[in-house]
Design an enzyme around this catalytic site. Sequence first.
Site, PDB file in Angstrom:
ATOM      1  N   ASP A 143       0.923  -1.167   0.152  1.00 34.15           N
ATOM      2  CA  ASP A 143       0.145  -0.178   0.085  1.00 34.15           C
ATOM      3  C   ASP A 143       0.914   1.271  -0.046  1.00 34.15           C
ATOM      4  O   ASP A 143       0.401   2.231  -0.415  1.00 34.15           O
ATOM      5  CB  ASP A 143      -0.756  -0.061   1.268  1.00 34.15           C
ATOM      6  CG  ASP A 143      -2.043  -1.115   1.192  1.00 34.15           C
ATOM      7  OD1 ASP A 143      -2.152  -1.809   0.223  1.00 34.15           O
ATOM      8  OD2 ASP A 143      -2.434  -1.580   2.258  1.00 34.15           O
ATOM      9  N   GLN A 290      -2.052  -9.244  -6.414  1.00 29.51           N
ATOM     10  CA  GLN A 290      -1.047  -8.107  -6.107  1.00 29.51           C
ATOM     11  C   GLN A 290       0.070  -8.283  -4.976  1.00 29.51           C
ATOM     12  O   GLN A 290       0.779  -7.345  -4.919  1.00 29.51           O
ATOM     13  CB  GLN A 290      -2.057  -6.909  -5.906  1.00 29.51           C
ATOM     14  CG  GLN A 290      -2.741  -6.510  -7.200  1.00 29.51           C
ATOM     15  CD  GLN A 290      -3.860  -5.669  -6.654  1.00 29.51           C
ATOM     16  OE1 GLN A 290      -3.826  -4.442  -6.856  1.00 29.51           O
ATOM     17  NE2 GLN A 290      -5.065  -6.105  -6.232  1.00 29.51           N
TER      18      GLN A 290
HETATM   19  O1  F6P Z   1      -2.332  -4.000   3.551  1.00 24.04           O
HETATM   20  C1  F6P Z   1      -2.291  -4.761   2.465  1.00 24.04           C
HETATM   21  C2  F6P Z   1      -3.476  -5.355   1.842  1.00 24.04           C
HETATM   22  O2  F6P Z   1      -2.842  -6.034   0.734  1.00 24.04           O
HETATM   23  C3  F6P Z   1      -4.448  -4.287   1.428  1.00 24.04           C
HETATM   24  O3  F6P Z   1      -4.003  -3.603   0.390  1.00 24.04           O
HETATM   25  C4  F6P Z   1      -5.715  -5.114   1.372  1.00 24.04           C
HETATM   26  O4  F6P Z   1      -6.745  -4.348   1.324  1.00 24.04           O
HETATM   27  C5  F6P Z   1      -5.477  -5.779   2.504  1.00 24.04           C
HETATM   28  O5  F6P Z   1      -3.937  -6.126   2.757  1.00 24.04           O
HETATM   29  C6  F6P Z   1      -6.030  -7.172   2.416  1.00 24.04           C
HETATM   30  O6  F6P Z   1      -6.032  -7.964   3.434  1.00 24.04           O
HETATM   31  P1  F6P Z   1      -6.291  -9.430   3.788  1.00 24.04           P
HETATM   32  O7  F6P Z   1      -5.005 -10.147   3.071  1.00 24.04           O
HETATM   33  O8  F6P Z   1      -6.411  -9.712   5.107  1.00 24.04           O
HETATM   34  O9  F6P Z   1      -7.611  -9.905   3.211  1.00 24.04           O
END
Ligand code: F6P
Length: 364
Positions: A143, A290
């Site tokens: 991010d 990503q």
């Molecule tokens: O903070 C990194 C991130 O990839 C964010 O961009 C995304 O919204 C979130 O983590 C997703 O989190 P999780 O893997 O817990 O679904």
Amino acid sequence: MAQVKGRLAVLTGGGDCPGLNAVIRAVVKTALKNGYEIYGIENGFNGLITGTMKLMDYASVSGILPRGGTILGTTNRDNPFHFAVEENGKYVFYDKREEVVKNLRDRNIEALVVIGGDGSLNIAAKLAAECDVKVVGVPKTIDNDLWGTDMTFGFQSAVNIATDALDCIHTTAASHGRVFIVEVMGHKVGWLTLNAGIAGGADIILVPEIPYDIDKIVEKINERHNRGSRFTILAVAEGAISKEDAKLSKKEYKKKLENYKYPSVSYEIAEQIQEKSGMEVRVTVPGHTQRGGSPCAYDRVFASRLGSEAGRMILDGEYGFMVGYKHREIVKVPLEEVAGKLKMLDPNASIVREAKMMGISFGD
Ligand code: F6P
């Protein structure tokens, strides 16, 4: 055999991202080269609480530079100050700081490298302030939203992946004459969406920091259509928000989300565009791709630099800092300055202005 000068440890916390292994490798190599032993703590703060860790050697980090993810494992949970345990179907929270301190002391571990995002670095700051643990933090996240550093490792790799998604969508959108939304990660900040959006030639970029007006979006699509472009590409951050929703209080917004019928904001925007423009709209969500795969060359270099510097800081007794990056130089930033703050995108930043100047719409 050369005498061991001391013992260190390293852990990775929070969501994974490309470049974690490159940092681990650099930290371990720096420690070993300078006569220190180093433990790899497994599964983030969980391993620190449970004492699950193993000594690492050169073989442990051989070949991991280009590998995605983290060889140490990670979790999003397991805060030592608020450790959740399921009891009789309910979560009960415990303070596990004593276990952490004991696990470090029992193994004569003098200092700890925490590789993580805002959550993990908050915990690192608290361990330093309240438990006297000697810590150095390394800024990780796709991010790029960590306070105190111009860049986090993992970000450039994620920009590349999201850009690839936009590139692929371009050819199919152009063939069919459709509107396409590519939803890019970032619930709170728009750095990733903005950069991938520009790199991937998006016509409309929606980020949490710049609330959108759906009519402005439709206006842009119609403008393109009227001048002969058969398709429009939107790069939309997970946390994109309309002007109306941005006016709601936290409580009102939470209530709206309770009855929300869409999987994410992109689907709501897609439905509205379809209704208002009559064009066919599709949504693509690259999601966790990503965060996956091999780090790009930039991140390999950057992660190696951060890891090497984290090792050096520990060897030189410079604790309580995050290794940051400012004006193309590696710098040290006090952990307490980083804790609890996010680096938001400034809607008046020159990159936004430049994008607008060449016709990219932010829906505002
Ligand atoms: O903070 C990194 C991130 O990839 C964010 O961009 C995304 O919204 C979130 O983590 C997703 O989190 P999780 O893997 O817990 O679904």
